[in-house]
Design an enzyme around this catalytic site. Structure first.
Site: not given
Length: 406
Positions: A249, A276, A346, A373, A383
């Site tokens: 970002r 974030k 972005h 994300h 994982y």
């Protein structure tokens, strides 16, 4: 037998002449009108107080307060007494509440609300919210008592923002004002949230993603960077190239301190507090983010180190080296390349996601984790950390090589 008191008439009151001393005409049940030597005619009511004799209330001057209105005030006073409420205390409480409401301006309530919210927000959100209120809302309605503000006043303030093209800001501030009015209701200053009623007063803003070029536009974009090298400061040029290579970002890149970079090991680990998902209040993700570095990205960082390593940040602000550059620096560079409205900082993330999947064939989960994300569940998160790091390192090198091949 007590003396019977005949009710007053308007004719009696109008014809009452002043005397050398004040005197009164009685209407009954404690209500009377006092005529002063100056000719003023003032409504009073005498009522008993428990253990303290009698007290008096003033109902205003005749004829501003009519005989009928004075009797209505007497009736309300008697009703309070029947409920065990001291009319004088009730009057004082009403005055106090009126003064409190008048002193509770929109700005005062908004700052109190903001102060309560700060612990649950990131520093950036807190600063931006207050700054927007100070710029656009407080000058319009900040000094008004919050309970007196009407729809039209708030609508005018919001439409002024909208008129300069800041549609998204206007919608966000409407939502902020709705929260402030809701807070005012909760602390007893008003009964209605006027901002919550405003569903259609602003123009609808079509939701859109951050502008990004397509995969097929990438060669032209790279060529534009080369052609504009001489017009950019070296750190700005490196910043643009790193944005493309690591696609973190924008804030995560421009706010990076040198302390996060290990040039010897070729590692860059962003602490979870800067990410974030680490800044959310409820259940933050406390996983540090590995920015897998290709040899091309590492070469750029070493080149940058020779220029800015004397300060805190990779990309220090030219005017104040204790602060990083702004996001606007990246946007302006992209605009000067001829990509205004076509590409953003972005947008590098969307470009990388699409191109790496379609041209390099990497799985969505691996790219998603490199983008930091949120994984769908805790098992997936575990994982990700255990299995994807090696794949991500290979992917980031393949991505850098692909860019070089263009």
């Amino acid at each position: 037998m007590p003396r019977r008191v005949l009710p007053l008439t308007d004719v009696q009151i109008r014809n009452a002449k002043p005397r050398d001393k004040p005197y009164s005409l009685t209407d009954g049940h404690g209500l009377y009108i006092e005529i002063t030597p100056t000719g003023s005619k003032l409504w009073r009511m005498k009522f008993p107080q428990r253990g303290r004799g009698y007290n008096r209330l003033s109902f205003g001057a005749y004829p501003v307060v009519s005989l009928l209105e004075a009797r209505e005030k007497r009736f309300l006073t008697q009703r309070l007494m029947a409920q065990g409420i001291d009319p004088a205390q009730h009057r004082d409480d009403q005055k106090r509440q009126t003064l409190e409401k008048a002193s509770n301006t929109f700005e005062l309530v908004a700052r109190e609300w903001h102060g309560n919210k700060v612990p649950t927000w990131s520093a950036r959100t807190a600063d931006n919210t207050l700054r927007r209120l100070e710029l656009d809302i407080f000058p319009a309605i900040g000094r008004r008592p919050i309970h007196e503000i009407r729809h039209r006043e708030l609508i005018d303030a919001l439409r002024k923002i909208e008129s300069r093209g800041s549609h998204e800001v206007a919608h966000r501030l409407k939502a902020v004002c709705a929260q402030i009015f809701s807070y005012g209701i909760q602390i007893g200053l008003l009964e209605r949230n006027i901002a919550a009623d405003m569903k259609d007063v602003l123009k609808t803003v079509r939701q859109s993603h951050f502008a990004s070029i397509d995969t097929d536009d990438l060669p032209g974009f790279l060529d534009s960077i080369r052609r504009n090298e001489s017009r950019m400061l070296k750190p700005t040029l490196i910043c643009l190239r790193l944005m493309m290579l690591v696609f973190v970002r924008t804030s995560e890149l421009i706010e990076t301190p040198w302390s996060e970079i290990d040039l010897e090991k070729g590692e860059w680990i962003i602490p979870w507090q800067r990410m974030k998902r680490g800044r959310i209040t409820v259940n933050p993700d406390m996983t540090n983010h590995h920015v897998c570095l290709s040899w091309q990205a590492l070469l750029l960082l070493r080149e940058l180190h020779a220029i800015t390593s004397g300060g805190v940040y990779l990309f220090p602000n030219l005017r104040d080296h204790t602060r990083p550059i702004s996001n606007n620096t990246i946007l302006k560079s992209i605009e000067r390349m001829g990509y205004k409205g076509k590409m953003t900082g972005h947008g590098f993330r969307a470009l990388a996601m699409t191109t790496i999947k379609e041209r390099l064939g990497y799985r969505h989960e691996v790219i998603d984790r490199q983008l930091a994300h949120a994984p769908p569940d805790k098992l997936s998160a575990a994982y990700d950390r255990a299995q994807y790091l090696a794949e991500r390192k290979a992917m980031m090198q393949a991505w850098a090589d692909y860019i070089d091949s263009l």
